[in-house]
Design a protein around this motif. Structure first.
Motif, PDB file in Angstrom:
ATOM      1  N   LEU A  33       0.840  -1.105  -0.056  1.00  9.64           N
ATOM      2  CA  LEU A  33       0.020   0.472  -0.333  1.00  9.64           C
ATOM      3  C   LEU A  33       0.971   2.012  -0.259  1.00  9.64           C
ATOM      4  O   LEU A  33       0.626   2.354  -1.224  1.00  9.64           O
ATOM      5  N   LEU A  34       1.781   1.247   1.010  1.00  8.96           N
ATOM      6  CA  LEU A  34       2.935   2.337   0.354  1.00  8.96           C
ATOM      7  C   LEU A  34       3.710   2.835  -1.039  1.00  8.96           C
ATOM      8  O   LEU A  34       3.835   3.838  -0.838  1.00  8.96           O
ATOM      9  N   ALA A  35       3.818   1.351  -1.185  1.00  7.99           N
ATOM     10  CA  ALA A  35       4.603   1.413  -2.536  1.00  7.99           C
ATOM     11  C   ALA A  35       3.625   1.679  -3.295  1.00  7.99           C
ATOM     12  O   ALA A  35       4.465   2.926  -3.887  1.00  7.99           O
ATOM     13  N   ARG A  36       2.686   1.643  -3.297  1.00  3.62           N
ATOM     14  CA  ARG A  36       1.671   1.682  -4.343  1.00  3.62           C
ATOM     15  C   ARG A  36       1.530   4.213  -4.385  1.00  3.62           C
ATOM     16  O   ARG A  36       1.447   4.209  -5.133  1.00  3.62           O
ATOM     17  N   LYS A  37       1.295   4.529  -2.791  1.00  5.21           N
ATOM     18  CA  LYS A  37       1.945   5.743  -2.924  1.00  5.21           C
ATOM     19  C   LYS A  37       2.701   6.688  -2.985  1.00  5.21           C
ATOM     20  O   LYS A  37       2.975   7.966  -2.643  1.00  5.21           O
ATOM     21  N   ASN A  38       4.308   5.610  -3.426  1.00  2.00           N
ATOM     22  CA  ASN A  38       4.755   6.469  -3.588  1.00  2.00           C
ATOM     23  C   ASN A  38       6.119   6.254  -2.371  1.00  2.00           C
ATOM     24  O   ASN A  38       6.987   7.760  -2.894  1.00  2.00           O
ATOM     25  N   ASN A  39       5.685   5.502  -1.541  1.00  2.00           N
ATOM     26  CA  ASN A  39       5.986   6.445  -0.123  1.00  2.00           C
ATOM     27  C   ASN A  39       7.263   6.314   0.292  1.00  2.00           C
ATOM     28  O   ASN A  39       7.444   4.236   0.539  1.00  2.00           O
ATOM     29  N   VAL A  40       8.807   6.305   0.819  1.00  5.00           N
ATOM     30  CA  VAL A  40       9.687   5.560   0.982  1.00  5.00           C
ATOM     31  C   VAL A  40       9.551   4.729   2.221  1.00  5.00           C
ATOM     32  O   VAL A  40      10.459   3.801   2.964  1.00  5.00           O
ATOM     33  N   LEU A  41       8.373   4.652   3.476  1.00 11.96           N
ATOM     34  CA  LEU A  41       8.452   3.797   4.209  1.00 11.96           C
ATOM     35  C   LEU A  41       7.729   2.189   4.369  1.00 11.96           C
ATOM     36  O   LEU A  41       7.755   1.865   5.290  1.00 11.96           O
ATOM     37  N   THR A 207       7.999  12.805  -2.685  1.00 15.98           N
ATOM     38  CA  THR A 207       8.572  11.587  -3.022  1.00 15.98           C
ATOM     39  C   THR A 207       9.121  11.804  -0.945  1.00 15.98           C
ATOM     40  O   THR A 207      10.072  11.821  -1.277  1.00 15.98           O
ATOM     41  N   VAL A 208       8.568  11.607  -0.909  1.00 18.98           N
ATOM     42  CA  VAL A 208       7.880  11.043   0.355  1.00 18.98           C
ATOM     43  C   VAL A 208       9.122  10.356   1.016  1.00 18.98           C
ATOM     44  O   VAL A 208       8.867   9.100   0.401  1.00 18.98           O
TER      45      VAL A 208
END
Length: 208
Positions: A33-41, A207-208
């Motif tokens: 889910l975080l990958a979908r949001k392009n979130n480094v977390l 680029t979070v």
């Protein structure tokens, strides 16, 4: 391959699922889910999930799968560093694969397939070495592209998921197969979300 769903087996698997396994699944879902949001977390979430899964795999004496997760761990650490690297050598923004990167991706997928097939047929009692090796090698390729923040990572990961779903049902791993279906759907949305972000040439990438 005939796929049938044993609902009693599914209920039994859910009831017998340990807390550690639920934590591993939870962080695995959070990762995609975080990958979908392009979130480094996505990477710390993925690392926690991988470590939890690793303990479970060692306890189950699934040492080959443990080694596969070790690869995921290394690629997660590498990807985390790449995403945080703002220099030209980093992967601070979404991009498409270059020709050279596409060749490397195919080499990982095909070379990994051949290597895993050899290992499975010569050192294990696997009864589905071709498909099992394919699922893992395409996931390897996808993880490498994800570390590079390349749009095509979603395609490779979903090729792996698409083949893994009937394989997991065939092996009566019902709970994991449903999780893989969920990951497949999220990955489809992830591809279009990243593509939309990529097609905004005049806006700054998130680029979070």
């Amino acid at each position: 391959m005939l796929v049938t769903i044993d609902m009693s087996l599914l209920a039994e698997q859910i009831e017998s699922t340990s807390l550690l396994e639920w934590i591993a699944v939870g962080f695995g879902v959070s990762e995609v889910l975080l990958a979908r949001k392009n979130n480094v977390l996505l990477y710390p979430a993925g690392i926690i999930g991988i470590l939890c899964s690793g303990f479970l795999l060692v306890d189950a004496k699934l040492y080959a799968e443990t080694l596969l997760h070790a690869y995921y761990l290394v690629m997660s650490i590498y990807g985390w560093a790449m995403w945080k690297n703002r220099s030209a050598s980093g992967a601070s923004q979404i991009s498409r694969s270059t020709g050279a990167e596409q060749r490397i991706t195919w080499a990982i997928a095909l070379g990994g397939w051949a290597f895993l097939y050899f290992m499975l047929t010569n050192f294990t009692d696997s009864d589905v070495p071709v498909i099992d090796a394919f699922v893992s090698s395409t996931a390897w390729a996808g993880m490498w592209l994800l570390a590079k923040r390349k749009l095509e990572n979603w395609i490779w990961l979903n090729v792996s998921n698409l083949v893994a779903i009937p394989l997991l049902f065939h092996k009566q791993l019902i709970l994991i197969s449903f999780l893989t279906i969920f990951l497949f759907v999220v990955a489809v949305f992830g591809y279009f979300d990243w593509k939309k972000e990529l097609d905004r040439p005049h806006e700054k990438f998130k680029t979070v």
